[in-house]
Design a protein around this motif. Structure first.
Motif, PDB file in Angstrom:
ATOM      1  N   TYR A   1      16.898  -1.706 -26.622  1.00  0.00           N
ATOM      2  CA  TYR A   1      15.833  -2.547 -27.148  1.00  0.00           C
ATOM      3  C   TYR A   1      16.306  -3.989 -27.254  1.00  0.00           C
ATOM      4  CZ  TYR A   1      13.877   1.951 -28.531  1.00  0.00           C
ATOM      5  OH  TYR A   1      13.387   3.237 -28.506  1.00  0.00           O
ATOM      6  N   GLU A   2      15.393  -4.904 -26.885  1.00  0.00           N
ATOM      7  CA  GLU A   2      15.703  -6.322 -27.070  1.00  0.00           C
ATOM      8  C   GLU A   2      15.129  -6.729 -28.417  1.00  0.00           C
ATOM      9  OE1 GLU A   2      14.845  -8.945 -23.796  1.00  0.00           O
ATOM     10  OE2 GLU A   2      14.749 -10.659 -25.141  1.00  0.00           O
TER      11      GLU A   2
ATOM     12  N   ARG B   1      19.436  -8.205 -17.150  1.00  0.00           N
ATOM     13  CA  ARG B   1      18.531  -7.044 -17.189  1.00  0.00           C
ATOM     14  C   ARG B   1      18.462  -6.378 -15.815  1.00  0.00           C
ATOM     15  NH1 ARG B   1      19.214  -8.648 -21.413  1.00  0.00           N
ATOM     16  NH2 ARG B   1      20.914  -7.232 -20.938  1.00  0.00           N
TER      17      ARG B   1
ATOM     18  N   ASN C   1      18.108 -14.212 -19.760  1.00  0.00           N
ATOM     19  CA  ASN C   1      18.852 -12.952 -19.619  1.00  0.00           C
ATOM     20  C   ASN C   1      18.327 -12.075 -18.493  1.00  0.00           C
ATOM     21  OD1 ASN C   1      20.908 -13.035 -21.469  1.00  0.00           O
ATOM     22  ND2 ASN C   1      19.603 -12.440 -23.179  1.00  0.00           N
TER      23      ASN C   1
ATOM     24  N   LYS D   1      16.998 -11.393 -29.441  1.00  0.00           N
ATOM     25  CA  LYS D   1      17.783 -11.841 -28.280  1.00  0.00           C
ATOM     26  C   LYS D   1      19.067 -11.052 -28.058  1.00  0.00           C
ATOM     27  CE  LYS D   1      15.654 -16.357 -28.033  1.00  0.00           C
ATOM     28  NZ  LYS D   1      14.724 -16.155 -29.143  1.00  0.00           N
ATOM     29  N   ALA D   2      19.201  -9.915 -28.735  1.00  0.00           N
ATOM     30  CA  ALA D   2      20.353  -9.033 -28.482  1.00  0.00           C
ATOM     31  C   ALA D   2      19.807  -7.707 -27.946  1.00  0.00           C
ATOM     32  CB  ALA D   2      21.142  -8.817 -29.753  1.00  0.00           C
ATOM     33  N   ILE D   3      20.634  -6.975 -27.223  1.00  0.00           N
ATOM     34  CA  ILE D   3      20.227  -5.684 -26.674  1.00  0.00           C
ATOM     35  C   ILE D   3      20.958  -4.596 -27.445  1.00  0.00           C
ATOM     36  CG2 ILE D   3      20.121  -4.244 -24.605  1.00  0.00           C
ATOM     37  CD1 ILE D   3      18.500  -6.776 -24.299  1.00  0.00           C
TER      38      ILE D   3
ATOM     39  N   ASN E   1      13.572 -16.828 -20.045  1.00  0.00           N
ATOM     40  CA  ASN E   1      14.096 -15.516 -19.599  1.00  0.00           C
ATOM     41  C   ASN E   1      15.495 -15.665 -19.013  1.00  0.00           C
ATOM     42  OD1 ASN E   1      13.219 -17.038 -17.499  1.00  0.00           O
ATOM     43  ND2 ASN E   1      12.276 -15.350 -16.370  1.00  0.00           N
TER      44      ASN E   1
ATOM     45  N   CYS F   1      23.947 -16.197 -28.240  1.00  0.00           N
ATOM     46  CA  CYS F   1      23.225 -15.301 -29.131  1.00  0.00           C
ATOM     47  C   CYS F   1      23.236 -15.886 -30.553  1.00  0.00           C
ATOM     48  CB  CYS F   1      23.920 -13.944 -29.089  1.00  0.00           C
ATOM     49  SG  CYS F   1      22.924 -12.611 -29.760  1.00  0.00           S
TER      50      CYS F   1
ATOM     51  N   LYS G   1      11.302  -5.061 -28.105  1.00  0.00           N
ATOM     52  CA  LYS G   1      10.801  -4.640 -26.793  1.00  0.00           C
ATOM     53  C   LYS G   1      11.817  -3.674 -26.175  1.00  0.00           C
ATOM     54  CE  LYS G   1      10.953  -7.647 -23.309  1.00  0.00           C
ATOM     55  NZ  LYS G   1      10.616  -8.825 -22.493  1.00  0.00           N
TER      56      LYS G   1
ATOM     57  N   VAL H   1      13.729  -2.203 -23.217  1.00  0.00           N
ATOM     58  CA  VAL H   1      13.943  -2.812 -21.892  1.00  0.00           C
ATOM     59  C   VAL H   1      14.407  -1.813 -20.824  1.00  0.00           C
ATOM     60  CG1 VAL H   1      14.180  -5.228 -22.528  1.00  0.00           C
ATOM     61  CG2 VAL H   1      16.136  -3.740 -22.794  1.00  0.00           C
TER      62      VAL H   1
ATOM     63  N   GLU I   1      25.544  -2.093 -29.431  1.00  0.00           N
ATOM     64  CA  GLU I   1      25.104  -3.338 -28.817  1.00  0.00           C
ATOM     65  C   GLU I   1      25.601  -3.374 -27.373  1.00  0.00           C
ATOM     66  OE1 GLU I   1      26.167  -6.963 -30.799  1.00  0.00           O
ATOM     67  OE2 GLU I   1      25.174  -8.186 -29.258  1.00  0.00           O
TER      68      GLU I   1
END
Lengths: 77, 710
Positions: free
Chosen positions: A54-55, B305, B301, A58-60, B299, B109, A41, A43, B530
């Motif tokens: 992008y997620e 965000r 996180n 569970k990491a960005i 949710n 994570c 997804k 974000v 990341e």
């Protein structure tokens, strides 16, 4: 419907189908979690829109559009 | 534990007959270096962004009469090495399969971290898993069943919170139990089928052939996978280690050809292999994750965000960046004033007493001059003027680092770096440059592409390090805010300093573009970064530790570099040949050239003599003027300003000195590091010439415009 990842609208969920990249880039993307059949997804994006976060699993992860346009995703989920 | 305790541990270890080697491995940014520091008492650089640790580090500790040698490996996402630091981690794990491995995972994570844990377990059954940052997981209502995790991973698992000393003691106990008490217990590899049957069959065919060549020294299962997947870097590493090109073995070659035919029959192409291998590991990770982790809030996180939306948005992203930089500089400026004046009072009081003592003891003038007026005075200047800003800036910057803000800076700056033809990760190395350019050059290892890494290395010096801030701050204070209302001086000084730094960043981008268009042409490579979760930094501990470390660093540099430089200046100014001092001859020689660029011979000589360390440039300027002039005392910024004005400084001189401080050759340590990293005299020379030439050009332009206008 399959589209390239950079065209997936923000906050819309997609399913990674294929990585049409060179071997080295593929290794990197796989290790970061961009694995086929994984949910993804977008974000948020930077001010120019050519870098998006992008997620995935569970990491960005931030990817440039030049790399994201080589990742095919399915938006039917 | 402190570094002293680590050196005590080293001494104790020499007396003990045996030593247990433990490597610390895991994904980037899970707290490996923090755990390493807690165990060994050393002080590896830590921070909340991927790629800080770019080489392996060793330390020792003793526990229950046993010596433990700990190796902190750079973070890696997988065992397929993509960058230099990942290759270091991969090679160590692969070629030291009989040592114990502490696999550190981030509790917030876990699913992604399990991938690497499973791959390491495939190579090496001697693992102990550490689920770190449990306090953050608790804050996000993530519950982890550590016992279940241990059962499924077939390895001991311990939870830690790096802020909690007790959890580190528990970790030491668990390491001791696993490596010493339970050493002979059977360790289980995850050799039950992870991959599809056709791949498992292929592995079992290759394993005995590989064992014959390697005599069981390496993990044949992992090597078999690498052969099936034709992992070139692994094959090269084995050739370097064993002196054998494994692909030249006839049996292995034949078996590989058979395997490829079988894979094709099962509709598996070589391009799909990696996908299949990764998917298999991911499937297993997901299964383990779902069995062990409960999320009370899906949710969790969401807060991160929301913060990201503000910090990276079109409207507020860059302004917030500039504002934070401004704030850090403002606190540095305000905070440094009082300690600077107190230190100056104390140290110059001591200088007076030393002079008195020398007079009382009837010491020869040359001894008093060289030791007190040369060596001690320069040291006093560096400590009183340079130390407070450095000791304040560094911890503030480290706070931002620990929060997790720096990757967001890279995210915001990527657009400009892309235009400059470079990699977005250069923003991270530029940030490191604020602390120390030499460290930033080493940090460039996080950039995979050789071309982009070189660009990042060659342009890093445009980012002023800690050592240059005090020079910039003192010049701004003396020359650019005299007509400003008193209440606004700190704000205006800070604004000017921020503008100067932004100019440095701009020049870094311009020179990157220049290099991309000329000497280092090429296509930009892929960029991925990341963005880690935000973490609450341990403010108190961080500030105390940073101030202490930075103070020690500056004091050491003052003694090792600044004091001898001051002694040299005094000797040059008091060695008279043909009616003039050697200092006069040197500066007169440089003067005509320097004047073209708005500087003078003394300033240029100070930059040349300041090659070992940037923070001694201003002290050398001051010392040189003092030695040639009538002023003998210098205890305030106003007296310093008077000294400079008396020696012909104008606003143009101040501006040109600032520009040259921003853009001149790197310091000695940085040059050595560049040589080490590039292994090339050519690029080292270019790294010396590029900022110097650009700096001189800017100074020439400013000086010429000033001459036209006046």
């Amino acid at each position: 419907m399959e589209i390239s990842l950079n065209r997936l609208p923000l906050l819309k969920l997609g399913n990674i189908k294929n990585l049409l990249v060179d071997k080295k880039t593929k290794c990197k993307l796989l290790s970061l979690g961009f694995i086929p059949e994984t949910a993804i997804k977008p974000v948020f994006s930077n001010f120019s829109g050519n870098l998006r976060a992008y997620e995935v699993r569970k990491a960005i992860i931030a990817l440039r559009d030049t790399d994201a346009n080589k990742i095919r995703v399915d938006v039917s989920i | 534990m402190s570094a002293n305790e680590n050196s005590n541990a080293e001494k104790k270890c020499k007396k003990l007959s045996s030593q247990v080697v433990i490597s610390i491995a895991g994904n980037p940014n899970v707290g490996k270096s923090t755990i390493f520091n807690s165990l060994t008492g050393l002080n590896q650089h830590t921070g909340n962004w991927t790629g800080k640790t770019v080489e392996s580090f060793e330390g020792r500790y003793t526990y229950k009469n046993t010596c433990f040698k700990v190796i902190d490996l750079p973070g890696t996402y997988s065992l397929i090495s993509d960058s230099e630091e990942e290759e270091i981690a991969r090679d160590f794990l692969f070629f030291n399969k009989d040592t114990f491995c502490l696999v550190v995972m981030d509790a917030t994570c876990l699913e992604r971290n399990l991938n690497l844990a499973l791959k390491i377990k495939e190579i090496n059954p001697n693992i102990l898993v550490c689920v770190n940052i449990l306090d953050e997981a608790e804050r996000k209502s993530i519950k982890i069943n550590l016992n279940k995790l241990s059962e499924l991973l077939k390895a001991p698992v311990i939870g830690t919170t790096y802020k909690n000393k007790k959890s580190i003691e528990k970790l030491k106990e668990e390491i001791y139990k696993t490596t010493i008490l339970n050493k002979n217990e059977k360790k289980f590899s995850l050799t039950e089928s992870i991959y599809p049957q056709v791949i498992e069959n292929a592995i079992s065919r290759l394993v005995p052939l590989i064992d014959k060549i390697t005599s069981g020294k390496l993990c044949s299962r992992q090597l078999a996978l690498s052969l099936i997947d034709l992992d070139e870097s692994m094959i090269v590493s084995i050739k370097n280690l064993l002196g054998v090109n494994i692909l030249e073995n006839e049996d292995i070659n034949q078996t590989l050809n058979d395997i490829k035919k079988n894979l094709r029959k099962s509709n598996i192409n070589s391009s799909d292999l990696k996908d299949i291998i990764e998917k298999s590991i991911v499937k297993k990770s997901e299964k383990i994750y779902k069995s062990c982790v409960t999320l009370k809030k899906e949710n969790y996180n969401e807060k991160d965000r929301k913060i990201d939306k503000i910090l990276t948005s079109k409207l507020t992203g860059i302004p917030i960046m500039v504002l934070l930089l401004f704030l850090i500089f403002w606190i540095t400026l305000i905070g440094a004033n009082y300690p600077s004046s107190v230190l100056a009072d104390v140290l110059f009081f001591v200088q007076d007493k030393l002079t008195l003592a020398c007079n009382t003891l009837h010491l020869p003038p040359w001894l008093h001059g060289s030791l007190v007026l040369g060596l001690y005075r320069t040291l006093a200047w560096v400590v009183s003027v340079m130390l407070p800003p450095m000791a304040i800036f560094f911890p503030l910057f480290t706070l931002l680092e620990d929060l997790g803000y720096l990757p967001r800076v890279a995210f915001n700056l990527d657009h400009f770096l892309r235009k400059a033809g470079t990699n977005g990760k250069q923003a991270l190395t530029m940030c490191m440059g604020f602390g120390c350019n030499a460290c930033a050059v080493t940090g460039c290892r996080i950039i995979n592409s050789k071309r982009e890494k070189l660009i990042a290395i060659l342009t890093n010096n445009f980012i002023p390090c800690n050592g240059r801030f005090p020079t910039l701050i003192s010049i701004i204070t003396m020359f650019f805010i005299s007509s400003v209302p008193i209440g606004c001086t700190s704000l205006i000084s800070t604004a000017l300093l921020t503008v100067t730094i932004i100019f440095g960043i701009f020049m870094s981008l311009i020179s990157s573009k220049l290099l991309s268009a000329t000497l280092l042409k090429g296509i930009p490579t892929s960029f991925s970064l990341e963005l880690p979760p935000y973490r609450r930094p341990q403010v108190g501990r961080l500030i105390v530790r940073s101030i202490f470390d930075r103070t020690l660093f500056v004091l050491l540099r003052a003694v090792v570099v600044a004091a001898p430089a001051g002694l040299l200046i005094w000797c040059l100014s008091n060695t008279i040949v043909g009616g003039n001092s050697l200092l006069k001859y040197s500066t007169s020689f440089l003067d005509p050239f320097a004047k073209l660029f708005g500087l003078d011979g003394i300033i240029l000589m100070a930059f040349i003599l300041g090659f070992p360390a940037n923070e001694i440039v201003m002290p050398i300027v001051v010392m040189s003027y003092l030695c040639t002039g009538s002023l003998t005392e210098l205890s305030s910024i106003q007296e310093l300003q008077a000294l400079l004005l008396n020696n012909g400084w104008t606003t143009t001189t101040a501006l040109c000195t600032m520009l040259f401080s921003l853009m001149h050759f790197p310091c000695g340590t940085t040059i050595l590091t560049i040589k080490n990293e590039t292994k090339s005299n050519k690029w080292t020379l270019i790294s010396f010439i590029l900022p110097t030439v650009l700096g001189l050009i800017c100074c020439f332009i400013v000086s010429s415009i000033s001459k036209i206008l006046v």
